[in-house]
Design a protein around this motif. Structure first.
Motif, mmCIF file in Angstrom:
data_model
loop_
_atom_site.group_PDB
_atom_site.id
_atom_site.type_symbol
_atom_site.label_atom_id
_atom_site.label_comp_id
_atom_site.label_asym_id
_atom_site.label_seq_id
_atom_site.Cartn_x
_atom_site.Cartn_y
_atom_site.Cartn_z
ATOM 1 N N TYR A 66 0.853 -1.297 -0.008
ATOM 2 C CA TYR A 66 -0.034 -0.020 -0.024
ATOM 3 C C TYR A 66 0.893 1.391 -0.005
ATOM 4 O O TYR A 66 1.861 1.296 0.512
ATOM 5 C CB TYR A 66 -1.047 0.048 1.286
ATOM 6 N N ALA A 67 0.184 2.415 -0.540
ATOM 7 C CA ALA A 67 0.851 3.639 -0.585
ATOM 8 C C ALA A 67 0.144 4.601 -0.048
ATOM 9 O O ALA A 67 -0.984 4.786 -0.738
ATOM 10 C CB ALA A 67 1.635 3.963 -2.085
ATOM 11 N N CYS A 68 0.297 5.368 0.921
ATOM 12 C CA CYS A 68 -0.745 6.552 1.437
ATOM 13 C C CYS A 68 0.339 7.949 1.427
ATOM 14 O O CYS A 68 1.290 7.937 1.772
ATOM 15 C CB CYS A 68 -0.982 6.206 2.948
ATOM 16 N N VAL A 69 -0.513 8.907 0.546
ATOM 17 C CA VAL A 69 0.247 10.014 0.257
ATOM 18 C C VAL A 69 -0.482 11.085 0.931
ATOM 19 O O VAL A 69 -1.790 11.390 0.778
ATOM 20 C CB VAL A 69 0.157 10.178 -1.170
ATOM 21 N N GLU A 101 -1.604 7.050 -9.234
ATOM 22 C CA GLU A 101 -2.437 5.811 -9.020
ATOM 23 C C GLU A 101 -1.810 4.885 -10.020
ATOM 24 O O GLU A 101 -1.479 3.875 -9.852
ATOM 25 C CB GLU A 101 -3.738 5.930 -9.101
ATOM 26 N N PHE A 104 2.133 4.041 -9.219
ATOM 27 C CA PHE A 104 2.355 3.108 -8.194
ATOM 28 C C PHE A 104 1.967 1.883 -8.468
ATOM 29 O O PHE A 104 2.672 1.001 -8.125
ATOM 30 C CB PHE A 104 1.439 3.826 -6.767
ATOM 31 N N ILE A 108 -3.457 2.915 -3.703
ATOM 32 C CA ILE A 108 -3.253 4.065 -2.840
ATOM 33 C C ILE A 108 -4.175 4.745 -2.055
ATOM 34 O O ILE A 108 -5.371 4.535 -2.424
ATOM 35 C CB ILE A 108 -2.469 5.144 -3.852
#
Length: 309
Positions: A66-69, A101, A104, A108
């Motif tokens: 997961y990527a959280c921005v 999105e 990555f 996200i």
């Protein structure tokens, strides 16, 4: 999954972008801070962010689930849009989010950077023992966030905590233009005062013309601190950013002013995680998504993870 899953938390700022990669226990695997390129198109900025993460992660990229921005604006969770980001206008463009999105290529999440910063401080920083807390970021921009019983308050349009829009100055001047770095320089210029940097406003025993500007700053800051206090009666307000660092010696004075006005004052403290609080909080949010996938109940997330990042 439990042995290999990592998440990445990213904090995209107008001056610097920071990110941290953590494992499922919340232990930091990699972290980095790099200057943000501001003279690029929205898709180029998104692609740059992802490229920096992938380059730093190197062979560990395939572990990231997961990527959280975090972004310097109001994030509408209903339609996944960003507004009110004057210091980094590219993030308001739909092409930025689409490119983020696509680049990555993994799930996200986006949110306001101050929301993530407070989440980071509540899990690993100075707000660990305070489920009801607030965050105020003071630097190139002004950001605010609130948490009640360990839950970050967001609102339908992502405007909870956006106190910078309050028209508190002459002719409706917005609060953000009175307490941020660019705002301080602008107000000084309007008054015919030359400041090399906002830090000059906070020196001990300033000359009269600077003292007058400082009084205006203090009045504006007390407005936003009061707004935070009456919004959710936080036990603590965490302050971060370049301007906040210059104010630490004045915290007790601001607390006294709040107490005189409200008969109550939250404790004012500097961020424990410093400039990395937003990236750490974003990583915590990513961990929460991973935990839910593993079957952890939602009401248990406010206390997880338990190890320091």
């Amino acid at each position: 999954m439990a042995d290999t899953t990592h998440v990445v938390g990213v904090d995209v700022g107008a001056n610097n972008t920071r990110f941290v990669i953590v494992d499922l226990l919340g232990v930091t695997v990699l972290s980095r801070e790099i200057a943000t390129p501001i003279d690029v198109s929205p898709p180029e900025l998104a692609e740059w962010v992802v490229a920096q993460v992938k380059t730093t992660a190197a062979n560990g990229w395939h572990f990231i689930r997961y990527a959280c921005v975090g972004l310097p604006g109001a994030v509408n969770q209903e339609n996944n849009s960003v507004s009110n980001a004057p210091n980094l206008i590219q993030v308001e463009d739909r092409r930025f989010l689409d490119a983020l999105e696509a680049s990555f290529g993994i799930p996200i999440e986006i949110d306001n950077d101050a929301n993530y910063a407070l989440l980071g401080e509540q899990r690993f920083g100075v707000a660990r023992d305070f489920p009801t807390a607030a965050m105020l970021t003071l630097g190139a921009g002004l950001g605010g966030s609130l948490a009640v019983d360990g839950t970050i308050l967001r609102g339908r349009h992502g405007l909870v905590g956006e106190f910078g829009h309050l028209p508190v100055g002459p002719l409706g001047t917005r609060l953000e233009h009175m307490v941020t770095g660019p705002g301080i320089i602008r107000r000084a210029s309007e008054a015919g005062i030359s400041l090399a940097s906002p830090a000059e406003l906070f020196v001990a025993n300033p000359p009269a013309h600077i003292a007058s500007l400082r009084d205006q700053f203090d009045q504006a800051l007390l407005i936003v601190l009061t707004a935070l206090a009456v919004s959710c009666e936080p036990e603590i307000i965490v302050l971060s950013g370049g301007i906040a660092k210059s104010l630490s010696s004045s915290f007790s004075r601001y607390e006294d002013a709040l107490r005189q006005n409200l008969q109550y004052a939250p404790r004012l403290v500097l961020s424990g995680l410093g400039d990395m609080s937003g990236a750490v909080g974003a990583a915590v949010s990513g961990l929460h998504r991973a935990y839910q996938e593993l079957g952890v109940a939602s009401d248990a997330l406010a206390t997880l993870p338990r190890r320091a990042a």
